[in-house]
Design a protein around this motif. Structure first.
Motif, mmCIF file in Angstrom:
data_model
loop_
_atom_site.group_PDB
_atom_site.id
_atom_site.type_symbol
_atom_site.label_atom_id
_atom_site.label_comp_id
_atom_site.label_asym_id
_atom_site.label_seq_id
_atom_site.Cartn_x
_atom_site.Cartn_y
_atom_site.Cartn_z
ATOM 1 N N LEU B 188 -110.987 50.670 34.532
ATOM 2 C CA LEU B 188 -112.346 51.054 34.136
ATOM 3 C C LEU B 188 -112.345 51.740 32.780
ATOM 4 C CD1 LEU B 188 -113.365 54.270 34.918
ATOM 5 C CD2 LEU B 188 -113.056 53.320 37.178
ATOM 6 N N GLU B 189 -111.226 52.340 32.411
ATOM 7 C CA GLU B 189 -111.136 52.868 31.046
ATOM 8 C C GLU B 189 -111.099 51.734 30.033
ATOM 9 O OE1 GLU B 189 -109.940 56.807 29.814
ATOM 10 O OE2 GLU B 189 -108.035 56.173 30.698
ATOM 11 N N ASP B 192 -114.492 50.173 29.535
ATOM 12 C CA ASP B 192 -115.449 51.004 28.808
ATOM 13 C C ASP B 192 -114.930 51.391 27.443
ATOM 14 O OD1 ASP B 192 -117.279 50.832 30.695
ATOM 15 O OD2 ASP B 192 -116.998 52.827 31.541
ATOM 16 N N ASP B 195 -116.979 52.776 24.702
ATOM 17 C CA ASP B 195 -118.138 53.439 25.291
ATOM 18 C C ASP B 195 -117.924 54.947 25.226
ATOM 19 O OD1 ASP B 195 -120.306 54.218 26.784
ATOM 20 O OD2 ASP B 195 -119.289 53.922 28.688
ATOM 21 N N GLY B 197 -120.144 56.720 23.946
ATOM 22 C CA GLY B 197 -121.510 57.228 23.860
ATOM 23 C C GLY B 197 -121.732 58.333 24.852
ATOM 24 N N LEU B 198 -122.223 59.466 24.363
ATOM 25 C CA LEU B 198 -122.554 60.495 25.341
ATOM 26 C C LEU B 198 -123.915 60.085 25.755
ATOM 27 C CD1 LEU B 198 -121.251 63.552 23.539
ATOM 28 C CD2 LEU B 198 -120.335 62.472 25.525
ATOM 29 N N ASP B 199 -124.497 59.864 26.342
ATOM 30 C CA ASP B 199 -125.272 59.132 27.264
ATOM 31 C C ASP B 199 -126.209 58.092 26.733
ATOM 32 O OD1 ASP B 199 -124.788 58.816 29.723
ATOM 33 O OD2 ASP B 199 -124.958 60.899 30.097
#
Lengths: 218, 222
Positions: B188-189, B192, B195, B197-199
Motif C-alpha cells: 500500500l505504500e 500510494d 501521494d 498530499g496532506l489531505d
C-alpha cells in the motif's frame, strides 16, 4: 493465551472491564482531555500478569517508557517493545526493546519493527500482547487520511488475527470531523473523553456491540 | 496478466528437474516461464509476470540480487523466496513477499501463489473501502442519527461497506504472518507512492440522503 484482556483499571464503574482477544479500541477526545493517560493505563493494565506491551510512538521511546513507568512497578526489557518513529537517534534503553524508524510516514519500517518485536516476544514466550499506537493524529500530520486509513485497516487486522489487544489515540479537535468519523469506523469500540462545562473529566463508551453509555465522570 | 488470461508465473531455479517439477504442478492453472539462473530470470521478467518464484541460491546471481534488480526496474509483482533453510528475519527486510521452504508441498505452493495474486488487488479494494467509509463519515457529520436510521440509501451504504470490508480482508490474507503483514503494508505504500498530499479529502459537501447517486459514485471518485 488470554480468554479476555482485563481493562478494568482506567474507567470507573465497571463500564468496560474486559475485552476479547483481537479487539481494537480507540481513545478519542479533544486536546488535554486525558486520552494519552487513559491509553497508557489500558496498555499497562495486564503488565503485572505477564502480558507484553508493543507500542508505536511518534515521540521518543524514552518519553513513552517514562510515562508507562507511572503505571507499572518497573518495566522489564523482555516484555516491552517500542517502535520510536520520532527520527531521533535511538539510544539503547535498559527497560525496553526498541526499533527506530526515521519518520511516522515510514509505514514499511513501522511494520518491520512491529513484526520483529512480535518475534522477540514469541521467542520469550510472551503470548498476550497489547499494542499501542500513540498517536493516530501525528500520523495524520504526515500522510493523507486515506493512506493512514489503509494502514490502520491492515494494522487492526494484524491485531485481530493474532489475538492481541490494540489501543490507539486520536485527537478529535485537530482534524476534520469527517476524517475523525471515518477513522473511528475502523475500531471495534471507542472510549470518548471530554471535559464538562464545569471542568470535570467525563467519558463514554461506544461500540463493542453494546448500547452506548452516557457521559460519566471519572 | 496476458491475453490468455492465465496468470504468468516465472520460476527461477537452477536445478532443472526441480524447475520442471514446479512447472508440472503449476502448468494447469498458470502460464509458467522457466529460468535456470539469476541472469536468465532477469532476461525473462517483464511487466506481464504476475508472481516470481526465486530460488535463494543460484549461480551467477543470488535470489536477493535478482529481487533487487527487479525492484530497481520498477516491477512490483510479488516475489516468493524458495529456500532450503528456514529463513531469518532478513528475508522480510529484503523485501520478499513470501517464502517457501524446500522442498515445497504442491498445495503449499499453489496456496501461496493464489494468496499473493489476491493480495495484488487488496490495495484497490482498500481504496474502495476507504471511499465508502469516508462517505459514511461525511454523512455522520451532516445528518442526525434519526435521519440516517430512516434512510434506505444509508442502509444500503452500510451493506456495501460490509461487503467491501470482507473482500479487502479476504484479499489481504493472513495478517498474523509476519512476512504477509509487512508485504501488505509495503504494497500500500508502493501504490500510494507520490501521494504525499496532506489531505486530498473527498468533497462530500451537501450530500442529500435521497440522492442515490451520491452513494453510487463512491467507487469512482478517487
Amino acid at each position: 493465551m488470554n480468554d479476555t484482556y482485563d481493562v478494568s483499571g482506567p474507567l470507573p464503574g465497571g463500564v468496560l472491564d474486559e475485552l476479547p482477544p483481537g479487539t481494537n479500541v480507540a481513545v478519542i477526545g479533544p486536546t488535554m482531555s486525558g486520552k494519552r493517560d487513559v491509553a497508557l493505563q489500558l496498555l499497562a493494565t495486564g503488565y503485572e500478569t505477564d502480558e507484553g506491551i508493543l507500542c508505536i510512538t511518534t515521540d521518543s521511546a524514552v518519553t513513552i517508557c517514562n510515562e508507562l513507568e507511572r503505571h507499572v512497578d518497573a518495566l522489564d526489557r523482555g516484555r516491552v517493545g517500542i517502535i520510536d518513529t520520532s527520527g531521533n537517534d535511538g539510544q539503547e534503553l535498559l527497560n525496553a526493546m526498541t526499533e527506530n524508524v526515521s519518520s511516522p510516514s515510514d509505514l514499511t519500517g513501522i511494520s518491520i519493527g512491529a513484526a520483529k518485536l512480535s518475534q522477540q516476544f514469541k521467542s520469550r514466550g510472551v503470548t498476550d500482547l497489547r499494542y499501542g499506537l500513540i498517536s493516530i493524529s501525528t500520523l495524520l500530520q504526515y500522510m493523507s487520511s486515506k493512506k493512514v486509513f489503509k494502514f490502520l485497516h491492515v494494522y487492526t487486522k494484524r491485531i485481530s488475527s493474532t489475538g492481541a489487544l490494540g489501543i490507539y489515540t486520536l485527537n478529535t479537535d485537530s482534524h476534520d470531523p469527517q476524517v475523525v468519523n471515518t477513522m473511528i469506523g475502523l475500531f471495534d469500540g471507542i472510549v470518548e473523553l471530554r471535559e464538562s462545562e464545569t471542568g470535570e473529566s467525563e467519558f463514554r463508551v461506544r461500540g463493542f456491540g453494546r448500547k452506548p453509555t452516557s457521559w460519566e465522570r471519572f | 496478466m496476458t491475453d490468455h488470461d492465465k496468470p504468468v508465473i516465472l520460476v527461477a531455479e537452477d536445478e532443472r528437474s526441480v524447475a520442471e517439477g514446479y512447472e508440472l504442478w503449476l502448468g494447469g492453472q498458470y502460464e509458467v516461464r522457466l529460468a535456470y539462473d539469476g541472469r536468465e530470470a532477469l532476461e525473462t521478467i517483464d511487466d506481464s509476470v504476475d508472481v516470481v518464484l526465486l530460488d535463494r541460491m543460484m549461480p551467477k546471481l543470488s535470489g536477493e540480487q535478482v529481487l533487487g534488480v527487479i525492484r530497481e526496474r520498477g516491477i512490483d509483482c510479488p516475489v516468493v523466496m524458495v529456500t532450503a533453510v528456514e529463513p531469518d528475519f532478513d528475508v522480510i527486510e529484503m523485501g520478499f513477499d513470501a517464502y517457501i521452504t524446500k522442498p515445497p508441498e504442491r498445495q503449499e505452493l499453489l496456496d501461496t501463489i493464489e494468496q499473493l495474486l489476491d493480495r495484488t488487488t487488496a490495495s484497490d479494494t482498500l481504496q474502495e473501502y476507504h471511499s465508502l467509509m469516508a462517505r459514511k463519515g461525511a454523512l455522520q457529520t451532516q445528518k442526525t442519527e434519526e435521519e440516517l436510521a430512516g434512510s434506505n440509501a444509508y442502509q444500503n451504504l452500510l451493506e456495501r461497506i460490509e461487503t467491501k470490508r470482507a473482500a479487502a480482508d479476504e484479499n489481504l490474507g493472513d495478517m498474523g504472518s509476519d512476512i504477509g503483514f509487512v508485504s501488505a503494508i509495503r504494497d500500500l505504500e508502493d501504490d500510494d507512492f507520490g501521494d504525499t498530499g496532506l489531505d486530498a479529502a473527498d468533497d462530500f459537501d451537501d450530500i442529500e440522503l435521497d440522492d442515490e447517486s451520491a452513494f453510487d459514485e463512491a467507487e469512482d471518485d478517487e
